[in-house]
Scaffold this motif. Structure first.
Motif, mmCIF file in Angstrom:
data_model
loop_
_atom_site.group_PDB
_atom_site.id
_atom_site.type_symbol
_atom_site.label_atom_id
_atom_site.label_comp_id
_atom_site.label_asym_id
_atom_site.label_seq_id
_atom_site.Cartn_x
_atom_site.Cartn_y
_atom_site.Cartn_z
ATOM 1 N N VAL A 122 0.837 -1.207 0.000
ATOM 2 C CA VAL A 122 0.000 0.000 0.000
ATOM 3 C C VAL A 122 0.870 1.253 0.000
ATOM 4 O O VAL A 122 0.651 2.179 -0.788
ATOM 5 C CB VAL A 122 -0.956 0.001 1.217
ATOM 6 N N GLU A 123 1.869 1.259 0.858
ATOM 7 C CA GLU A 123 2.691 2.473 0.975
ATOM 8 C C GLU A 123 3.555 2.705 -0.260
ATOM 9 O O GLU A 123 4.006 3.816 -0.508
ATOM 10 C CB GLU A 123 3.576 2.379 2.219
ATOM 11 N N LEU A 124 3.790 1.637 -1.009
ATOM 12 C CA LEU A 124 4.661 1.775 -2.197
ATOM 13 C C LEU A 124 3.847 1.873 -3.478
ATOM 14 O O LEU A 124 4.394 1.756 -4.569
ATOM 15 C CB LEU A 124 5.608 0.566 -2.287
ATOM 16 N N ARG A 125 2.544 2.083 -3.361
ATOM 17 C CA ARG A 125 1.687 1.985 -4.552
ATOM 18 C C ARG A 125 2.033 3.018 -5.629
ATOM 19 O O ARG A 125 1.765 2.799 -6.802
ATOM 20 C CB ARG A 125 0.209 2.081 -4.166
ATOM 21 N N LYS A 126 2.619 4.136 -5.224
ATOM 22 C CA LYS A 126 2.930 5.169 -6.225
ATOM 23 C C LYS A 126 4.385 5.121 -6.694
ATOM 24 O O LYS A 126 4.833 5.976 -7.445
ATOM 25 C CB LYS A 126 2.607 6.544 -5.661
ATOM 26 N N LEU A 127 5.084 4.116 -6.243
ATOM 27 C CA LEU A 127 6.502 3.980 -6.630
ATOM 28 C C LEU A 127 6.601 3.286 -7.992
ATOM 29 O O LEU A 127 5.841 2.353 -8.272
ATOM 30 C CB LEU A 127 7.209 3.144 -5.564
ATOM 31 N N LEU A 128 7.547 3.754 -8.821
ATOM 32 C CA LEU A 128 7.748 3.091 -10.111
ATOM 33 C C LEU A 128 8.316 1.691 -9.872
ATOM 34 O O LEU A 128 9.124 1.485 -8.955
ATOM 35 C CB LEU A 128 8.719 3.886 -10.980
ATOM 36 N N VAL A 129 7.933 0.778 -10.719
ATOM 37 C CA VAL A 129 8.367 -0.620 -10.562
ATOM 38 C C VAL A 129 9.890 -0.724 -10.566
ATOM 39 O O VAL A 129 10.479 -1.520 -9.830
ATOM 40 C CB VAL A 129 7.750 -1.485 -11.683
ATOM 41 N N LYS A 130 10.542 0.116 -11.368
ATOM 42 C CA LYS A 130 12.002 0.012 -11.465
ATOM 43 C C LYS A 130 12.698 0.371 -10.151
ATOM 44 O O LYS A 130 13.870 0.077 -9.976
ATOM 45 C CB LYS A 130 12.533 0.874 -12.605
ATOM 46 N N ARG A 131 11.970 1.024 -9.241
ATOM 47 C CA ARG A 131 12.578 1.407 -7.956
ATOM 48 C C ARG A 131 12.359 0.337 -6.868
ATOM 49 O O ARG A 131 12.831 0.498 -5.752
ATOM 50 C CB ARG A 131 11.980 2.717 -7.446
ATOM 51 N N LEU A 132 11.642 -0.736 -7.184
ATOM 52 C CA LEU A 132 11.344 -1.751 -6.170
ATOM 53 C C LEU A 132 12.547 -2.660 -5.922
ATOM 54 O O LEU A 132 13.326 -2.923 -6.838
ATOM 55 C CB LEU A 132 10.164 -2.624 -6.615
ATOM 56 N N SER A 133 12.647 -3.146 -4.704
ATOM 57 C CA SER A 133 13.692 -4.134 -4.382
ATOM 58 C C SER A 133 13.248 -5.502 -4.915
ATOM 59 O O SER A 133 12.090 -5.664 -5.338
ATOM 60 C CB SER A 133 13.885 -4.210 -2.872
ATOM 61 N N GLY A 134 14.144 -6.469 -4.838
ATOM 62 C CA GLY A 134 13.820 -7.812 -5.337
ATOM 63 C C GLY A 134 12.603 -8.419 -4.647
ATOM 64 O O GLY A 134 11.709 -8.964 -5.279
ATOM 65 N N GLY A 135 12.564 -8.279 -3.317
ATOM 66 C CA GLY A 135 11.458 -8.849 -2.554
ATOM 67 C C GLY A 135 10.141 -8.137 -2.844
ATOM 68 O O GLY A 135 9.087 -8.774 -2.949
ATOM 69 N N GLN A 136 10.221 -6.797 -2.973
ATOM 70 C CA GLN A 136 8.999 -6.030 -3.275
ATOM 71 C C GLN A 136 8.463 -6.400 -4.657
ATOM 72 O O GLN A 136 7.260 -6.509 -4.876
ATOM 73 C CB GLN A 136 9.309 -4.530 -3.212
ATOM 74 N N ARG A 137 9.387 -6.597 -5.579
ATOM 75 C CA ARG A 137 9.003 -6.986 -6.936
ATOM 76 C C ARG A 137 8.317 -8.358 -6.927
ATOM 77 O O ARG A 137 7.341 -8.588 -7.621
ATOM 78 C CB ARG A 137 10.290 -7.049 -7.777
ATOM 79 N N GLN A 138 8.876 -9.249 -6.110
ATOM 80 C CA GLN A 138 8.308 -10.595 -5.987
ATOM 81 C C GLN A 138 6.884 -10.516 -5.444
ATOM 82 O O GLN A 138 5.989 -11.220 -5.903
ATOM 83 C CB GLN A 138 9.204 -11.415 -5.045
ATOM 84 N N ARG A 139 6.685 -9.621 -4.480
ATOM 85 C CA ARG A 139 5.346 -9.457 -3.909
ATOM 86 C C ARG A 139 4.395 -8.879 -4.942
ATOM 87 O O ARG A 139 3.213 -9.240 -4.994
ATOM 88 C CB ARG A 139 5.423 -8.549 -2.678
ATOM 89 N N LEU A 140 4.919 -7.968 -5.765
ATOM 90 C CA LEU A 140 4.059 -7.397 -6.810
ATOM 91 C C LEU A 140 3.665 -8.477 -7.824
ATOM 92 O O LEU A 140 2.524 -8.525 -8.297
ATOM 93 C CB LEU A 140 4.781 -6.237 -7.508
ATOM 94 N N LEU A 141 4.631 -9.345 -8.153
ATOM 95 C CA LEU A 141 4.318 -10.448 -9.074
ATOM 96 C C LEU A 141 3.238 -11.356 -8.491
ATOM 97 O O LEU A 141 2.345 -11.820 -9.202
ATOM 98 C CB LEU A 141 5.575 -11.272 -9.360
ATOM 99 N N LEU A 142 3.313 -11.554 -7.193
ATOM 100 C CA LEU A 142 2.269 -12.350 -6.541
ATOM 101 C C LEU A 142 0.937 -11.600 -6.635
ATOM 102 O O LEU A 142 -0.107 -12.202 -6.912
ATOM 103 C CB LEU A 142 2.646 -12.604 -5.080
#
Lengths: 312, 363
Positions: A122-142
């Motif tokens: 929720v807190e990262l909803r406005k962050l560009l995908v390229k700025r996500l860490s590996g774990g955050q990206r994995q959560r987004l994929l989920l």
């Protein structure tokens, strides 16, 4: 009539001269969490990718809801959510825009806000995908898989790059989806994860399924023995221990003036009853009984000599 | 089947990807704009120092006399005004660098420009000067006959050619490269697990690129209007033709992006093909004076039809290569054929290594 949502029959997948999936057959029932367990290179990802239509089998059949994932792609993709182990996302979209994009592909998606909450973004909803860490990206994929609102989810190593807290959170999400009646097929090489989540598991090694069933069934079938541990003040008479019915192995370790005794037995109740008989072993105390873990089972199966491996 | 909700979201995602990555904007706009600047530069280097003989008939109308006055005031070309008798004498003697015979009135014949075979005088420069002078004198169109080979104003020809080249770059590279990148990054793979059809995905790539193509076309058309007398109906027709052409190029882009798996491939294959097509298709300059086999190429190059149609739309001048209807029909036919192929051959994923072992099901 079978309640199977996924049915795989004599499935093979080869690359070059190598068979990544070798004669696999299985069924996954509606509402269950089915785990495909195995080390890296076991063929888990290839198998799951054939189930969701990303790879074409060399031979054999796959049916998802009765449809061929390759020939009837739309019939299958409209009813599944997939989290591949490795997949790209649009780098210049935000987290929320990414979920909105994938939600638009389905007729009845889950609300973006609820998925954002589920995957703790929720807190990262406005962050560009390229700025996500590996774990955050994995959560987004989920999240991309969850947003589909599909009745069948394929999750390929969903906790692969997550920290312990995030992994526990993800387990909760998966269990919550199961309670809503979803069917989930996941791959993992974590025994802990398989034991915590899965109704049934298939243990894969070198492209074959070596064992399949509920964790309890598998343990009873392959490792029915228990380990009984206790302490004695005097050195035990090992010969007397070995003749007790069901005893397979005795290990005695001296420890701080006492003797730690470990007895492996195939008939735990009978062995324990005899060990606790004061007439036989008067100084024995501190009895503990342990069952072998999935990890023991896994090691037992994959360490068998090649000729002794039996595919299910 | 087209999923309109997904189409909208995908198109929006594409627009965001393009506009949030400034490199793409630079890639799309800077090369064509630089090319557009080349032609005015070439034109500015065509100052004529040769004295041009301007033959003014004795019975010239006031408007034609105004044209002559305007030409004499030209800063780049030096005109010497003579009467008809002097003009004929110079022609017979061959003592001229260029002879320009003005008609007695605007509707009473064409301007005739004559140059000796070895003349270095740039006839297109005289034509441009004549056109400007005629407009200044209130004559909307002054027909010109040079009676010799094909001469076209390089500025006009080049502007149209640059627009075609820019649309081709945007269509082919601007479409193919992002698609290949998406495949390499695994984005297409993920999309394939959703119910989004190939057609929906391919169509969703169009709007963002189309808007950029429209922007480029409008820039080129406004430039044309500033440089020569292009009317709004001409601009509208050219805009339609340019959009059809962009569709053709984008279809080629999808075909390349949908089948190639390496990002360098479109440049490696596309650049030589595009350059050859632009030259062989008479897109950037006419093929007059080229070997015969070169002059025989345009009918086989789709770009030549598009450029020819645009030149006719915008009144560039010079003879047309094909009738306008044929230009448009060929562009449309190629577009439809390539679009069909692009959708059919579109590949979501990288190719897999095949199995070469024994039949696994035989055992």
């Amino acid at each position: 009539m079978s309640n199977a949502v996924v049915a795989v029959r004599n499935l093979f997948k080869g690359y070059g001269n190598y068979l990544a999936v070798n004669d696999v057959s299985l069924e996954v029932q509606r509402g269950e969490i089915f785990g495909i367990l195995g080390p890296n290179g076991a063929g888990k990802t290839t198998l799951i990718e054939m189930m969701c239509g990303l790879r074409l089998p060399t031979s054999g059949t796959v049916r998802v809801f009765g449809f061929d994932p390759h020939l009837q792609q739309l019939d299958v993709t409209s009813r599944i959510g997939v989290q591949p182990q490795k997949a790209g996302l649009f780098d210049h979209l935000t987290v929320q825009e990414t979920l909105q994009l994938f939600a638009s592909a389905y007729s009845d998606p889950e609300p973006v806000a609820s998925v954002l909450e589920s995957v703790d973004l929720v807190e990262l909803r406005k962050l560009l995908v390229k700025r996500l860490s590996g774990g955050q990206r994995q959560r987004l994929l989920l999240g991309v898989a969850l947003i589909s609102g599909s009745e069948l989810l394929f999750l390929d190593e969903p906790t692969g790059s997550l920290d312990p807290r995030a992994r526990r959170r993800l387990w909760e999400i998966i269990m919550e989806r199961k309670q809503r009646g979803r069917t989930i097929i996941l791959t993992t090489h974590s025994m802990e994860e398989a034991q915590a989540l899965c109704d049934r598991i298939a243990i894969m090694h070198r492209g074959r399924i070596l064992a399949m069933g509920t964790p309890r069934e598998l343990m009873e079938q392959y490792l029915p023995e228990r380990m009984i541990t206790f302490e004695m003040e005097m050195p035990p008479d090992e010969a007397r221990l070995r003749v007790i019915r069901g005893v397979l192995q005795v290990l005695v370790t001296p420890s701080a003036g006492r003797y730690l005794v470990r007895v492996r037995t195939a008939e735990a109740d009978e062995t324990l009853r005899r060990l606790m008989d004061p007439g036989l072993f008067p100084t024995a105390r501190g009895f503990r009984m342990e069952q072998a873990t999935l990890e023991d089972l896994f090691l037992l199966l994959v360490r068998r000599p090649p000729g002794k491996e039996e595919a299910v | 089947m087209i999923n309109t909700k997904a189409l909208y979201q995908l198109a929006l995602a594409n627009w965001r990807e393009l506009t949030r990555d400034y490199r793409m904007i630079l890639f799309v706009f800077i090369p064509p704009l630089l090319t557009l600047l080349v032609f005015p530069l070439i034109a500015s280097m065509t100052d004529e120092e040769s004295l041009i003989t301007l033959v003014l008939p004795g019975d010239a109308s006031p408007a034609i006399q105004d044209v002559a006055a305007e030409l004499q005031a030209n800063r780049d070309l030096a005109f010497e005004v003579v009467d008809s008798a002097e003009g004929r004498r110079r022609k017979e003697n061959g003592a001229f660098r260029a002879l320009v015979f003005l008609p007695p009135d605007a509707g009473a014949g064409a301007v005739v420009i004559e140059t000796p075979p070895d003349s270095s005088v740039k006839v297109y420069a005289i034509k441009s000067a004549l056109e400007r002078a005629a407009r200044a004198a209130g004559i909307p169109a002054l027909p010109v006959s040079d009676g010799g080979g094909f001469y076209a104003d390089p500025l006009r020809y080049g502007t149209v050619g640059t627009l075609v080249y820019a649309l081709a770059s945007l269509g082919v590279f601007g479409v193919a490269i992002p698609i290949i990148a998406m495949r390499q990054q695994g984005i297409l793979r993920l999309m394939r697990t959703t119910p989004v059809s190939r057609l929906t995905f391919v169509l969703a790539q169009v709007p963002a690129r189309l808007l950029l193509a429209m922007g480029l076309t409008v820039c080129a058309l406004l430039l044309s209007r500033a440089m020569w007398n292009v009317t709004f109906p001409q601009m509208a027709a050219a805009f339609g033709t340019a959009m059809l052409g962009f569709w053709m190029f984008a279809a080629f882009g999808y075909l390349v992006g949908g089948t190639f798996t390496v990002q360098e491939a479109p440049f490696g294959v596309g650049s030589p093909v595009l350059t050859f097509s632009a030259i062989g298709g008479a897109v950037l300059f006419p093929l007059v004076g080229m070997p015969e086999w070169v002059q025989a190429l345009p009918p086989f190059i789709p770009l030549s039809y598009l450029a020819d149609a645009l030149r006719q739309n915008l009144g560039v001048g010079g003879p047309a290569l094909f009738p306008l209807w044929l230009d448009l029909a060929v562009v449309l036919a190629v577009t439809l054929a390539v679009t069909f192929l692009a959708v059919r051959l579109f590949r979501w994923d990288l190719p897999e290594q095949g199995y070469k072992g024994e039949d696994p099901s035989a055992g």
